[in-house]
Design a protein around this motif. Sequence first.
Motif, mmCIF file in Angstrom:
data_model
loop_
_atom_site.group_PDB
_atom_site.id
_atom_site.type_symbol
_atom_site.label_atom_id
_atom_site.label_comp_id
_atom_site.label_asym_id
_atom_site.label_seq_id
_atom_site.Cartn_x
_atom_site.Cartn_y
_atom_site.Cartn_z
ATOM 1 N N ASN A 287 0.847 -0.827 0.108
ATOM 2 C CA ASN A 287 0.222 0.413 0.193
ATOM 3 C C ASN A 287 0.783 1.165 0.016
ATOM 4 O O ASN A 287 2.021 1.676 1.068
ATOM 5 N N LYS A 288 0.311 2.377 -0.317
ATOM 6 C CA LYS A 288 1.197 3.420 -1.873
ATOM 7 C C LYS A 288 1.253 4.077 0.360
ATOM 8 O O LYS A 288 2.703 4.555 0.210
ATOM 9 N N GLU A 289 0.623 3.800 1.253
ATOM 10 C CA GLU A 289 0.701 5.183 2.070
ATOM 11 C C GLU A 289 1.538 4.185 3.647
ATOM 12 O O GLU A 289 1.373 5.445 4.445
ATOM 13 N N CYS A 290 1.735 2.847 2.992
ATOM 14 C CA CYS A 290 3.013 2.466 4.517
ATOM 15 C C CYS A 290 2.407 1.918 5.139
ATOM 16 O O CYS A 290 2.351 2.686 6.446
ATOM 17 N N ALA B 84 9.965 -6.938 -4.669
ATOM 18 C CA ALA B 84 10.986 -5.507 -4.546
ATOM 19 C C ALA B 84 10.590 -4.530 -5.558
ATOM 20 O O ALA B 84 10.238 -3.501 -4.689
ATOM 21 N N GLY B 85 9.651 -4.521 -6.661
ATOM 22 C CA GLY B 85 8.542 -3.473 -6.118
ATOM 23 C C GLY B 85 7.846 -2.359 -6.122
ATOM 24 O O GLY B 85 8.228 -1.523 -6.152
ATOM 25 N N GLY B 86 7.567 -3.724 -5.579
ATOM 26 C CA GLY B 86 6.210 -2.925 -4.675
ATOM 27 C C GLY B 86 7.592 -1.942 -3.732
ATOM 28 O O GLY B 86 7.325 -0.668 -2.884
ATOM 29 N N MET B 87 8.053 -2.404 -3.222
ATOM 30 C CA MET B 87 9.095 -2.066 -2.260
ATOM 31 C C MET B 87 9.480 -0.440 -2.756
ATOM 32 O O MET B 87 9.303 0.789 -2.086
ATOM 33 N N ALA B 88 10.191 -1.093 -4.018
ATOM 34 C CA ALA B 88 10.626 0.144 -4.799
ATOM 35 C C ALA B 88 9.813 1.016 -4.210
ATOM 36 O O ALA B 88 9.900 2.549 -4.082
#
Lengths: 326, 930
Positions: free
Chosen positions: B182-185, B489-493
């Motif tokens: 999720n974008k907002e962490c 990883a992409g998500g994390m990135a």
Amino acid sequence: MKPIMLHGHERSITQIKYNREGDLIFSAAKDSQPNVWYSLNGERLGTFVGHNGAVWCIDCNWDTTKVLTGAADNTCKLWDCETGTQISSLKTNTAVRTNGFSYSGNLIMYTTDKTMGFPCEIYIFDIRDGSQLQTGNPMSKVPIESPMPKITSAIWGPNEEYILTGHDGGDLNQFDLKGNWIKGCKDHSGQINDIQVYKDFSMFITASTDHTARLFDMETFEPLKMFKTERPVNSASISPLHEHVVLGGGQEASLVTTTSTRIGKFDARFYHLVFEEEFGRVKGHFGPINSIAFHPDGLSYSSGGEDGYVRVHYFDQNYLDFTFEY
Amino acid sequence: MAAGRHDSESRKSRESESHIDDEDIEEEEEEQPSFSDPEDFFDDVTDEDLLHDILKKKPKPSDSVDSVIIVDCIPKVGKDRLEKLKNVIKKIFSKFGAVVNAFYPLDEEGTTKGYMFLEFSSPQNAHEAVKMTNGYKLDKTHIFKVNHFSDFEKYVNIPEEWTPPEPKEYEDLGNLRNWLMNKECYDQFSVIYGEGEKTAIFLNTPEPTKVEERARWTETYVRWSPQGTYLATFHQKGIALWGGPGFTRIMKFGHQGVQLIDFSPCERYLVTFSPLQDSHDDPQAIIIWDILSGVKKRGFHCESRSTWPIFKWNHNGDFFARIGEDAISIYETPTAGGMVKTIEADGVAKTVRACGVVKTVGAGDVAKTVGAGGVAKTVGACGVAKTIGAGGVVETNGIGGVMETIRACGVIESIGARGVGKKIVAGSVFDVFGVCGAVDISGAGGIAKATKANGLTKSAEGGRLAKKAGAGGEAEKAGVDCVAKTTWAGGMAKSVEHSATVSGSFLLAMSHVRFELICTSQRPVCFKLIFTSQRHVHHLWWEISLGINVWVASKDFTSSSFGLKDKKSLKITAVRDFTWSPTDNILAYWVPEQSNTPARVTLVEIPSRKELCVRNLFNVADCRMHWQKSGDHLCVKVDRYKAKKVESKDQVKYSGIYYNFELFRIREKQIPVDKVEEKEQVLAFAWEPVGNKFAYIHGEAPRISVTFYKIHPNGGKVELFKTLEKKAANHLFWSPNGQFIVLAGLRSMNGVLEFVDTQDMTIMNQTEHFMATDVEWDPTGRYVVSAVSWWGHKVDNGYWLWNFQGVPQHRQPLEKFCQLQWRPRPPSLLDESKVKEIRKNFKTWAQRFEMEDSTRKQTASKDLMDKRRMLMEAFREYRSRKEREFAEQKQIRLDLRLGVDTDELHNQEDNFTEETIEFLVKVEEKIVEE
């Protein structure tokens, strides 16, 4: 504003009621003497002497001429309000839990507890008929048989057409004057401690040990709103002036000794009727609130607590000015 | 009854026989009623229904057979010495129980055949006898081979050919780390409530949103794995792990009556403990499981009464250790130290991760599948399994085959170019690939090419690689692990704003040969090739970063899976306790005073067992070791005494206790040690997880203080930083990122909470969550939860959410709320320079976040307003309807109340009579001067 403390009972308050005009407050308590007070200044007008046990319920008729009390001494007594003399005493098998005058004041009803092998029953009398009061033969009698749990609260419906009962298990039921069951519903999961109607009899609010109070439509029994707390709710009242309700309750009396007042949450809590949002609390009682009522003009309210006090609160200007943004 | 009927039937038939003989007589007699069943009668009552109680007693072959054993290799003797032999045998075996029957098979001449049968009175006796006498040495030439008779068949029927176990079908569980996307962490947390009946997962959005809720998900409580991938639930029958986007069940581990669990820090192994079910020869009390394959790796007994976790894992899960009598036993997992292990049993390489990047596989599975004749299987950390290659490839093509295989995936080019895989045999292997369905070589190759073309780091940017890989459906089949990881990883990135971090790994295994490719953008690319022949493992390793570093090692390894490291425990007389460093392979333990030697704290490096530091201490009553999270410091809290009185053997009474903190600076040469003394009783101690401060609570109620010390980063000077006096606190909770701390007075102290910023020691907020029992920081250090658990307190259960400054965010009362746990996060993929860069640009970030926040608030309040407006409109409409009805019934009301209109409170003014009441307000007496 500082509340007026009505200190006239020796034991916990069981029910308080305003008369129709709101100038008098009737209070019943576990001591055997119900009181009547001036709501304006808290002066005691008098007491009704005659009961021999905890008085569970009290009501007065619309023109404040008669008062009805029900008690654990297995009697329901009718009093003359002005003089405080007993007009009639109706003998029952068990304690009288809840009672009320009809809209016209001509009919009375009361319900009894299910104990000692006797069932819970609804009695309806016509007080114009002297023989009914003298012989104790009611106009109608409704036994509440299992599986329906016992009645813990009851009121008259609009235009004295039917009686509305709240039960131990959270059920609500409706009976006509002949004792026929009309309809019922079960939205609460715990005992219904109190039912109070809105001024025009179109809605009513129930207070339950399941920590909620609910607003219902009188005609359909449709649940309209729900007000949540963290404690059993003993009583709830709808403001006749604003779209507000007030809830009173708190930790069960039997558990209070082991906890501090802070944990008991004995506050009177104000909610918006429509939005179900809490907007204010009034502290004061050091035991649970057993009965709470708005003044018929909506400018003050009273609460009666397990601590034996009745507190009459007149609202400050900022309460009257307060509005919700929408 | 059935038997009875049979009897009557047979009698009947006999009668009918006689009936034929004496036909004439019969006719004259009265006709007998017929007892036989009508022809269409079907007997649907089974014996089981009729006689189940008797059938139960029916002897089974196993009853007696289990008590029979075969003793082989007994002397062959003639008739004359048979009695003597019998006596000898009887003497040996009668001590295990009564021998009911002994049978000596004899040949034609009456000589024994060299084996015999013995029957004991019970299977238990037979079992004991087999265990104790197998291998019994009667004399030089006669060593007994003793077996259960029931096992005989089993051993005889072992097939010559070993059939490989069926590889398990690959099941796509989705991205196990999707909650990080999720974008907002926002973080997740689990909540158990309703007396444990209900378990829910929430996402910590401004108003927490429910992600998942299930009734009776667990029987006791739940636990997250250390990196948050799995949620473990407890059941009478064992443990279940859940994860992935929909919280599907990933694995279950059957362990009857399981009570406690522990994960290895790398999330590869699970340790479970059950007090039931332990037997002498099959340890079951503590079991270590491989999480990905669900295979039981090893069982242990649990004799010691030490506290859980009995096994302590080192920081990366290579070693686990427990304390024993005068020793610390250190065990190693097959991953240890990047080594390669072989399993002698099938002579196949069992691998293995190296260099700590790749999380492979239930190694056992791989080995078996590999041995199974060439079906190679890769299993990645994301639980992705993949079949590549097939039998015979290796035998025919050797290394070349592998090279080819890899080339097929498009990765090998780099290696090929470097001239390692010269023997490339094309064709057949391609075919093999085709067979296995991993045909879309181009898809897989796409990844590799992109990787190569853009350079490793670039290709990862913005998760482009992931998209690509994901898009090429079949590619997933070829390079699974790579894809899964890259996606993650992409998500994390994304969530860390294009930090350009990608970790991908590619793994191939073939019969006797394994190829492993590990690539991460931050690390050099490693290719590892391992091939085995019987017991030898040749271990080749290339490291390719920008230039080429080639490191080749060839070593022999022998099997040691979950065994004791170096086959022996670390002997330390009277050792009391030990802990692992949270970041290094360093073990700290302490030993109490013994006769003349003082107590000491020792730091040992593992696996070399080199003592790094020894600290002698005097007058020690007890020690507590506290590691700082970053592994820079170790604090040993030493309880020291002025006088000691030995009351009995185990009872020692200490008096005049005072406290020392021994502070070890691990990162410096020789490990210097500082000392801080404290006279008052120390109630709690905690290191700042990131930073160089520590705090402790000391004193006697009600005079309790909290003291902070600071260790200077240069020179290591320890100095008193600040003492906060008269605090109601019994617990310290540092933010996981340091700097902020919550001083909490839980339970008996009514739930007082104090939020302190230790940068300048300002008290940000002093507040209270009445009767709070727990405090939990979220993994990012942004929020804190205080909770009143039903397990600790019976009323007002629920949790309150605060931000790190102590500003209340959300209050959630919850019926019979039990437990709240934040879902942990895996370590950040940002390296230090990135973190620095983010810190530097903090202002621009903050601006953006503030803007996002304010827009969110605006929409939220707008939503609320809209909601209220809607409710109000609906209610108004309802009221107007009711008011109309009310007006219509006016006549009824007037009739009931004698024509008096009471609808409005004050509309019968004429009914009122005015009365004047006089109150005596005050009586005053004034003397008027004349």
